[in-house]
Design a protein around this motif. Structure first.
Motif, PDB file in Angstrom:
ATOM      1  N   GLN A   1      -2.253   0.207   2.485  1.00 55.90           N
ATOM      2  CA  GLN A   1      -1.411   0.973   3.413  1.00 55.90           C
ATOM      3  C   GLN A   1       0.045   0.945   2.958  1.00 55.90           C
ATOM      4  O   GLN A   1       0.532  -0.073   2.473  1.00 55.90           O
ATOM      5  CB  GLN A   1      -1.469   0.383   4.836  1.00 55.90           C
ATOM      6  CG  GLN A   1      -2.768   0.641   5.571  1.00 55.90           C
ATOM      7  CD  GLN A   1      -3.747  -0.497   5.387  1.00 55.90           C
ATOM      8  OE1 GLN A   1      -3.347  -1.643   5.314  1.00 55.90           O
ATOM      9  NE2 GLN A   1      -5.024  -0.176   5.310  1.00 55.90           N
TER      10      GLN A   1
ATOM     11  N   VAL B   1       3.851   2.093   4.600  1.00 57.18           N
ATOM     12  CA  VAL B   1       4.641   2.589   5.730  1.00 57.18           C
ATOM     13  C   VAL B   1       6.086   2.690   5.270  1.00 57.18           C
ATOM     14  O   VAL B   1       6.635   1.734   4.728  1.00 57.18           O
ATOM     15  CB  VAL B   1       4.600   1.626   6.948  1.00 57.18           C
ATOM     16  CG1 VAL B   1       5.245   2.282   8.164  1.00 57.18           C
ATOM     17  CG2 VAL B   1       3.183   1.186   7.266  1.00 57.18           C
TER      18      VAL B   1
ATOM     19  N   PHE C   1      13.098   1.243   4.777  1.00 56.88           N
ATOM     20  CA  PHE C   1      12.192   0.111   4.986  1.00 56.88           C
ATOM     21  C   PHE C   1      10.792   0.547   4.554  1.00 56.88           C
ATOM     22  O   PHE C   1      10.270   1.550   5.047  1.00 56.88           O
ATOM     23  CB  PHE C   1      12.217  -0.290   6.463  1.00 56.88           C
ATOM     24  CG  PHE C   1      11.256  -1.386   6.813  1.00 56.88           C
ATOM     25  CD1 PHE C   1      11.396  -2.655   6.268  1.00 56.88           C
ATOM     26  CD2 PHE C   1      10.226  -1.173   7.717  1.00 56.88           C
ATOM     27  CE1 PHE C   1      10.516  -3.687   6.598  1.00 56.88           C
ATOM     28  CE2 PHE C   1       9.347  -2.195   8.068  1.00 56.88           C
ATOM     29  CZ  PHE C   1       9.490  -3.447   7.499  1.00 56.88           C
TER      30      PHE C   1
ATOM     31  N   VAL D   1       6.795  -0.888   3.632  1.00 53.71           N
ATOM     32  CA  VAL D   1       5.809  -1.961   3.540  1.00 53.71           C
ATOM     33  C   VAL D   1       4.624  -1.469   2.709  1.00 53.71           C
ATOM     34  O   VAL D   1       4.094  -0.382   2.962  1.00 53.71           O
ATOM     35  CB  VAL D   1       5.330  -2.424   4.935  1.00 53.71           C
ATOM     36  CG1 VAL D   1       4.225  -3.458   4.804  1.00 53.71           C
ATOM     37  CG2 VAL D   1       6.488  -3.028   5.721  1.00 53.71           C
TER      38      VAL D   1
ATOM     39  N   THR E   1       0.966  -2.831   1.724  1.00 56.11           N
ATOM     40  CA  THR E   1       0.114  -3.950   2.111  1.00 56.11           C
ATOM     41  C   THR E   1      -1.364  -3.708   1.855  1.00 56.11           C
ATOM     42  O   THR E   1      -1.882  -2.617   2.088  1.00 56.11           O
ATOM     43  CB  THR E   1       0.369  -4.351   3.591  1.00 56.11           C
ATOM     44  OG1 THR E   1      -0.383  -5.525   3.887  1.00 56.11           O
ATOM     45  CG2 THR E   1      -0.018  -3.252   4.561  1.00 56.11           C
TER      46      THR E   1
ATOM     47  N   TYR F   1      -3.209  -6.472   2.901  1.00 63.71           N
ATOM     48  CA  TYR F   1      -3.633  -7.540   3.821  1.00 63.71           C
ATOM     49  C   TYR F   1      -3.280  -7.227   5.285  1.00 63.71           C
ATOM     50  O   TYR F   1      -3.554  -8.044   6.161  1.00 63.71           O
ATOM     51  CB  TYR F   1      -2.934  -8.857   3.468  1.00 63.71           C
ATOM     52  CG  TYR F   1      -3.348  -9.491   2.167  1.00 63.71           C
ATOM     53  CD1 TYR F   1      -4.442 -10.342   2.117  1.00 63.71           C
ATOM     54  CD2 TYR F   1      -2.636  -9.273   1.001  1.00 63.71           C
ATOM     55  CE1 TYR F   1      -4.813 -10.955   0.930  1.00 63.71           C
ATOM     56  CE2 TYR F   1      -3.000  -9.880  -0.190  1.00 63.71           C
ATOM     57  CZ  TYR F   1      -4.091 -10.721  -0.223  1.00 63.71           C
ATOM     58  OH  TYR F   1      -4.452 -11.331  -1.400  1.00 63.71           O
ATOM     59  N   GLY F   2      -2.633  -6.096   5.540  1.00 67.91           N
ATOM     60  CA  GLY F   2      -2.161  -5.794   6.889  1.00 67.91           C
ATOM     61  C   GLY F   2      -0.927  -6.584   7.277  1.00 67.91           C
ATOM     62  O   GLY F   2      -0.472  -6.533   8.408  1.00 67.91           O
ATOM     63  N   LYS F   3      -0.398  -7.327   6.312  1.00 70.04           N
ATOM     64  CA  LYS F   3       0.767  -8.168   6.576  1.00 70.04           C
ATOM     65  C   LYS F   3       2.046  -7.507   6.072  1.00 70.04           C
ATOM     66  O   LYS F   3       2.007  -6.621   5.222  1.00 70.04           O
ATOM     67  CB  LYS F   3       0.631  -9.501   5.838  1.00 70.04           C
ATOM     68  CG  LYS F   3      -0.511 -10.351   6.316  1.00 70.04           C
ATOM     69  CD  LYS F   3      -0.501 -11.681   5.593  1.00 70.04           C
ATOM     70  CE  LYS F   3      -1.650 -12.555   6.107  1.00 70.04           C
ATOM     71  NZ  LYS F   3      -1.663 -13.861   5.437  1.00 70.04           N
ATOM     72  N   ILE F   4       3.172  -8.007   6.586  1.00 68.46           N
ATOM     73  CA  ILE F   4       4.455  -7.599   6.013  1.00 68.46           C
ATOM     74  C   ILE F   4       4.584  -8.216   4.627  1.00 68.46           C
ATOM     75  O   ILE F   4       5.105  -7.603   3.702  1.00 68.46           O
ATOM     76  CB  ILE F   4       5.635  -8.040   6.914  1.00 68.46           C
ATOM     77  CG1 ILE F   4       5.841  -7.028   8.038  1.00 68.46           C
ATOM     78  CG2 ILE F   4       6.911  -8.204   6.099  1.00 68.46           C
ATOM     79  CD1 ILE F   4       7.189  -7.099   8.703  1.00 68.46           C
ATOM     80  N   GLY F   5       4.115  -9.440   4.487  1.00 71.22           N
ATOM     81  CA  GLY F   5       4.153 -10.094   3.176  1.00 71.22           C
ATOM     82  C   GLY F   5       5.528 -10.584   2.794  1.00 71.22           C
ATOM     83  O   GLY F   5       6.349 -10.900   3.656  1.00 71.22           O
TER      84      GLY F   5
ATOM     85  N   LEU G   1       9.187 -10.366   1.904  1.00 71.35           N
ATOM     86  CA  LEU G   1      10.200  -9.380   2.253  1.00 71.35           C
ATOM     87  C   LEU G   1      11.346  -9.480   1.243  1.00 71.35           C
ATOM     88  O   LEU G   1      11.935 -10.539   1.063  1.00 71.35           O
ATOM     89  CB  LEU G   1      10.699  -9.662   3.672  1.00 71.35           C
ATOM     90  CG  LEU G   1      11.492  -8.558   4.359  1.00 71.35           C
ATOM     91  CD1 LEU G   1      10.606  -7.342   4.620  1.00 71.35           C
ATOM     92  CD2 LEU G   1      12.060  -9.070   5.683  1.00 71.35           C
TER      93      LEU G   1
ATOM     94  N   LEU H   1      12.018 -13.398   2.882  1.00 71.68           N
ATOM     95  CA  LEU H   1      10.906 -14.092   3.557  1.00 71.68           C
ATOM     96  C   LEU H   1       9.779 -14.236   2.556  1.00 71.68           C
ATOM     97  O   LEU H   1       9.481 -13.286   1.834  1.00 71.68           O
ATOM     98  CB  LEU H   1      10.358 -13.231   4.703  1.00 71.68           C
ATOM     99  CG  LEU H   1      10.804 -13.435   6.131  1.00 71.68           C
ATOM    100  CD1 LEU H   1      10.036 -12.482   7.032  1.00 71.68           C
ATOM    101  CD2 LEU H   1      10.682 -14.857   6.617  1.00 71.68           C
TER     102      LEU H   1
ATOM    103  N   LEU I   1      14.508  -2.183   1.891  1.00 65.64           N
ATOM    104  CA  LEU I   1      13.929  -3.421   2.393  1.00 65.64           C
ATOM    105  C   LEU I   1      12.426  -3.259   2.228  1.00 65.64           C
ATOM    106  O   LEU I   1      11.836  -2.336   2.783  1.00 65.64           O
ATOM    107  CB  LEU I   1      14.315  -3.598   3.865  1.00 65.64           C
ATOM    108  CG  LEU I   1      14.037  -4.944   4.501  1.00 65.64           C
ATOM    109  CD1 LEU I   1      14.844  -6.037   3.813  1.00 65.64           C
ATOM    110  CD2 LEU I   1      14.424  -4.897   5.986  1.00 65.64           C
TER     111      LEU I   1
END
Lengths: 122, 122
Positions: free
Chosen positions: B22, B24, B33, B35, B37, B39-43, B45, B68, B96
Protein backbone atom coordinates in the motif's frame (compact mmCIF):
# COMPACT_ATOMS: atom_id res chain seq x y z
CA UNK A 1 -19.69 0.63 -4.11
CA UNK A 2 -16.00 1.37 -4.58
CA UNK A 3 -13.70 -1.06 -2.77
CA UNK A 4 -12.83 0.01 0.75
CA UNK A 5 -9.29 1.38 0.85
CA UNK A 6 -6.98 -0.80 2.90
CA UNK A 7 -5.61 2.03 4.98
CA UNK A 8 -8.49 3.90 6.53
CA UNK A 9 -8.29 7.67 6.52
CA UNK A 10 -10.92 10.27 7.28
CA UNK A 11 -10.82 14.02 7.44
CA UNK A 12 -13.11 16.82 8.50
CA UNK A 13 -13.09 20.61 8.48
CA UNK A 14 -14.73 23.08 10.82
CA UNK A 15 -14.35 26.78 11.53
CA UNK A 16 -13.45 27.32 15.19
CA UNK A 17 -13.42 30.91 16.46
CA UNK A 18 -13.26 32.07 12.87
CA UNK A 19 -10.28 29.85 11.98
CA UNK A 20 -10.68 27.05 9.40
CA UNK A 21 -9.45 23.90 11.08
CA UNK A 22 -8.69 20.55 9.45
CA UNK A 23 -8.37 17.17 11.09
CA UNK A 24 -7.04 14.09 9.26
CA UNK A 25 -6.98 10.67 10.96
CA UNK A 26 -5.31 7.62 9.38
CA UNK A 27 -5.13 4.15 10.84
CA UNK A 28 -1.98 2.06 10.67
CA UNK A 29 -1.58 -1.21 12.52
CA UNK A 30 1.06 0.21 14.86
CA UNK A 31 0.04 3.90 14.99
CA UNK A 32 -2.93 6.16 14.69
CA UNK A 33 -1.76 9.16 12.68
CA UNK A 34 -3.59 12.42 13.34
CA UNK A 35 -2.98 15.87 11.96
CA UNK A 36 -4.68 18.92 13.52
CA UNK A 37 -3.97 21.97 11.45
CA UNK A 38 -4.99 25.60 11.09
CA UNK A 39 -2.08 26.34 8.75
CA UNK A 40 -2.35 23.42 6.28
CA UNK A 41 0.94 22.19 7.70
CA UNK A 42 1.90 19.00 9.46
CA UNK A 43 3.38 21.22 12.15
CA UNK A 44 5.04 19.85 15.22
CA UNK A 45 5.17 16.08 15.05
CA UNK A 46 4.72 14.34 18.39
CA UNK A 47 4.57 10.67 19.29
CA UNK A 48 2.31 9.75 22.22
CA UNK A 49 3.09 6.27 23.52
CA UNK A 50 1.28 4.53 26.36
CA UNK A 51 3.61 3.22 29.02
CA UNK A 52 3.17 -0.47 29.61
CA UNK A 53 3.40 -0.98 33.33
CA UNK A 54 1.60 -3.89 34.81
CA UNK A 55 -0.17 -3.84 38.15
CA UNK A 56 -1.13 -0.19 37.97
CA UNK A 57 -4.71 0.88 37.87
CA UNK A 58 -4.02 4.51 38.55
CA UNK A 59 -3.98 7.21 35.89
CA UNK A 60 -2.63 6.02 32.55
CA UNK A 61 0.89 7.14 31.76
CA UNK A 62 2.05 8.34 28.39
CA UNK A 63 5.41 9.29 26.99
CA UNK A 64 5.40 12.18 24.54
CA UNK A 65 8.28 12.92 22.23
CA UNK A 66 8.66 15.73 19.72
CA UNK A 67 10.03 14.26 16.48
CA UNK A 68 9.89 17.37 14.31
CA UNK A 69 9.55 21.03 15.19
CA UNK A 70 9.92 23.06 18.37
CA UNK A 71 10.07 21.05 21.56
CA UNK A 72 8.10 23.19 23.99
CA UNK A 73 6.61 22.05 27.31
CA UNK A 74 3.07 23.06 26.30
CA UNK A 75 3.27 20.95 23.15
CA UNK A 76 3.50 17.84 25.32
CA UNK A 77 0.49 18.99 27.35
CA UNK A 78 -1.64 19.64 24.27
CA UNK A 79 -0.55 16.39 22.64
CA UNK A 80 -1.56 14.32 25.67
CA UNK A 81 -4.78 16.24 26.01
CA UNK A 82 -5.98 15.49 22.49
CA UNK A 83 -4.42 12.06 21.86
CA UNK A 84 -4.72 10.02 25.07
CA UNK A 85 -8.32 8.98 24.46
CA UNK A 86 -7.45 7.86 20.92
CA UNK A 87 -4.72 5.58 22.22
CA UNK A 88 -7.05 4.17 24.86
CA UNK A 89 -9.90 3.57 22.41
CA UNK A 90 -7.61 1.95 19.81
CA UNK A 91 -6.23 -0.83 21.99
CA UNK A 92 -3.40 1.25 23.46
CA UNK A 93 -1.84 2.02 20.12
CA UNK A 94 0.62 4.90 20.06
CA UNK A 95 -0.49 8.08 18.32
CA UNK A 96 1.58 10.11 15.89
CA UNK A 97 0.25 13.66 16.03
CA UNK A 98 0.91 16.66 13.82
CA UNK A 99 -0.04 19.81 15.70
CA UNK A 100 -0.29 23.11 13.90
CA UNK A 101 -2.82 25.31 15.67
CA UNK A 102 -3.02 29.10 15.76
CA UNK A 103 -5.36 28.99 18.72
CA UNK A 104 -4.64 26.65 21.63
CA UNK A 105 -7.50 27.76 23.83
CA UNK A 106 -9.43 25.22 25.89
CA UNK A 107 -12.45 25.78 23.65
CA UNK A 108 -10.45 24.97 20.51
CA UNK A 109 -8.98 21.89 22.16
CA UNK A 110 -12.47 20.67 23.04
CA UNK A 111 -13.59 21.29 19.47
CA UNK A 112 -10.68 19.47 17.86
CA UNK A 113 -11.25 16.48 20.14
CA UNK A 114 -14.83 16.36 18.88
CA UNK A 115 -13.49 16.55 15.32
CA UNK A 116 -11.13 13.64 16.00
CA UNK A 117 -14.09 11.64 17.31
CA UNK A 118 -15.95 12.41 14.09
CA UNK A 119 -12.97 10.99 12.12
CA UNK A 120 -12.70 7.76 14.06
CA UNK A 121 -10.72 5.22 12.04
CA UNK A 122 -9.72 2.83 14.81
CA UNK B 1 -20.10 16.05 -6.46
CA UNK B 2 -18.90 15.93 -2.89
CA UNK B 3 -16.77 18.91 -1.87
CA UNK B 4 -13.06 18.41 -2.44
CA UNK B 5 -11.34 17.69 0.87
CA UNK B 6 -8.96 20.45 1.86
CA UNK B 7 -6.05 18.15 2.55
CA UNK B 8 -5.45 15.99 -0.48
CA UNK B 9 -4.73 12.35 0.13
CA UNK B 10 -4.61 9.42 -2.27
CA UNK B 11 -3.78 5.80 -1.83
CA UNK B 12 -3.24 2.78 -4.00
CA UNK B 13 -2.60 -0.92 -3.56
CA UNK B 14 -0.69 -3.37 -5.73
CA UNK B 15 0.73 -6.84 -5.27
CA UNK B 16 4.50 -6.80 -5.91
CA UNK B 17 6.27 -10.16 -6.02
CA UNK B 18 3.28 -11.67 -4.24
CA UNK B 19 3.27 -9.09 -1.43
CA UNK B 20 0.29 -6.71 -1.04
CA UNK B 21 1.76 -3.22 -0.98
CA UNK B 22 0.00 0.00 0.00
CA UNK B 23 1.01 3.55 -0.75
CA UNK B 24 -0.63 6.59 0.85
CA UNK B 25 0.32 10.13 -0.17
CA UNK B 26 -0.98 13.22 1.64
CA UNK B 27 -0.19 16.81 0.81
CA UNK B 28 0.54 19.38 3.48
CA UNK B 29 1.80 22.87 2.71
CA UNK B 30 5.18 22.19 4.28
CA UNK B 31 5.55 18.43 3.72
CA UNK B 32 4.50 15.66 1.41
CA UNK B 33 3.67 12.71 3.65
CA UNK B 34 4.10 9.27 2.08
CA UNK B 35 3.69 5.84 3.60
CA UNK B 36 4.97 2.74 1.76
CA UNK B 37 3.90 -0.35 3.59
CA UNK B 38 3.81 -4.11 3.22
CA UNK B 39 2.95 -4.59 6.91
CA UNK B 40 0.12 -2.06 7.36
CA UNK B 41 2.47 -0.13 9.60
CA UNK B 42 3.89 3.36 9.39
CA UNK B 43 7.29 1.74 9.87
CA UNK B 44 10.48 3.70 9.94
CA UNK B 45 9.72 7.39 9.71
CA UNK B 46 12.26 9.39 7.73
CA UNK B 47 12.39 13.06 6.80
CA UNK B 48 13.99 13.90 3.46
CA UNK B 49 14.86 17.59 3.22
CA UNK B 50 16.43 19.30 0.22
CA UNK B 51 19.52 21.27 1.07
CA UNK B 52 19.26 24.87 0.01
CA UNK B 53 22.61 25.85 -1.39
CA UNK B 54 22.75 28.56 -3.94
CA UNK B 55 25.06 28.58 -6.90
CA UNK B 56 25.18 24.84 -7.28
CA UNK B 57 23.88 23.15 -10.35
CA UNK B 58 25.37 19.78 -9.59
CA UNK B 59 23.42 16.85 -8.19
CA UNK B 60 20.74 17.87 -5.72
CA UNK B 61 21.60 17.28 -2.08
CA UNK B 62 19.21 15.93 0.48
CA UNK B 63 19.42 15.42 4.21
CA UNK B 64 17.71 12.31 5.54
CA UNK B 65 16.88 11.84 9.20
CA UNK B 66 15.26 8.86 10.88
CA UNK B 67 12.61 10.18 13.29
CA UNK B 68 11.12 6.87 14.41
CA UNK B 69 12.42 3.33 14.15
CA UNK B 70 15.80 1.77 13.41
CA UNK B 71 18.38 4.11 11.99
CA UNK B 72 20.19 1.95 9.44
CA UNK B 73 22.39 3.17 6.58
CA UNK B 74 20.28 1.46 3.92
CA UNK B 75 17.14 3.21 5.18
CA UNK B 76 18.66 6.53 4.13
CA UNK B 77 19.50 5.12 0.70
CA UNK B 78 15.99 3.76 0.13
CA UNK B 79 14.39 6.96 1.43
CA UNK B 80 16.37 9.14 -0.96
CA UNK B 81 15.75 6.75 -3.80
CA UNK B 82 11.96 6.89 -3.53
CA UNK B 83 11.41 10.44 -2.23
CA UNK B 84 13.84 12.74 -4.05
CA UNK B 85 11.71 13.07 -7.18
CA UNK B 86 8.65 13.92 -5.04
CA UNK B 87 10.51 16.76 -3.38
CA UNK B 88 11.73 18.03 -6.72
CA UNK B 89 8.30 17.86 -8.35
CA UNK B 90 6.56 19.54 -5.41
CA UNK B 91 8.60 22.74 -5.38
CA UNK B 92 11.38 21.38 -3.18
CA UNK B 93 9.13 20.51 -0.30
CA UNK B 94 10.54 18.11 2.26
CA UNK B 95 9.07 14.62 2.34
CA UNK B 96 8.03 12.71 5.43
CA UNK B 97 8.26 9.03 4.58
CA UNK B 98 7.03 5.97 6.43
CA UNK B 99 8.90 2.94 5.15
CA UNK B 100 7.76 -0.55 6.04
CA UNK B 101 8.75 -2.94 3.26
CA UNK B 102 9.41 -6.68 3.48
CA UNK B 103 11.14 -6.63 0.12
CA UNK B 104 13.64 -3.90 -0.70
CA UNK B 105 14.71 -5.24 -4.08
CA UNK B 106 15.36 -2.85 -6.94
CA UNK B 107 12.25 -4.18 -8.68
CA UNK B 108 10.06 -3.40 -5.67
CA UNK B 109 11.59 0.06 -5.36
CA UNK B 110 10.81 0.75 -9.01
CA UNK B 111 7.24 -0.44 -8.49
CA UNK B 112 6.62 1.66 -5.38
CA UNK B 113 7.94 4.73 -7.18
CA UNK B 114 5.37 4.10 -9.92
CA UNK B 115 2.72 3.74 -7.20
CA UNK B 116 3.76 7.08 -5.68
CA UNK B 117 3.46 8.67 -9.13
CA UNK B 118 -0.07 7.23 -9.37
CA UNK B 119 -0.93 8.91 -6.04
CA UNK B 120 0.37 12.33 -6.96
CA UNK B 121 -1.11 14.94 -4.62
CA UNK B 122 1.38 17.76 -5.11
Amino acid sequence: MAPQPVIRSRQTEKTINGIPTQVVCTEFSNYIFIVLTQYGKIGTLVSITPDTRSGEISLPLFTTRVLLGKDEPLTHVYAKNVAMFVSQESGNRPVLLGLSLKDNSAETMKNVKDMIKACQVW
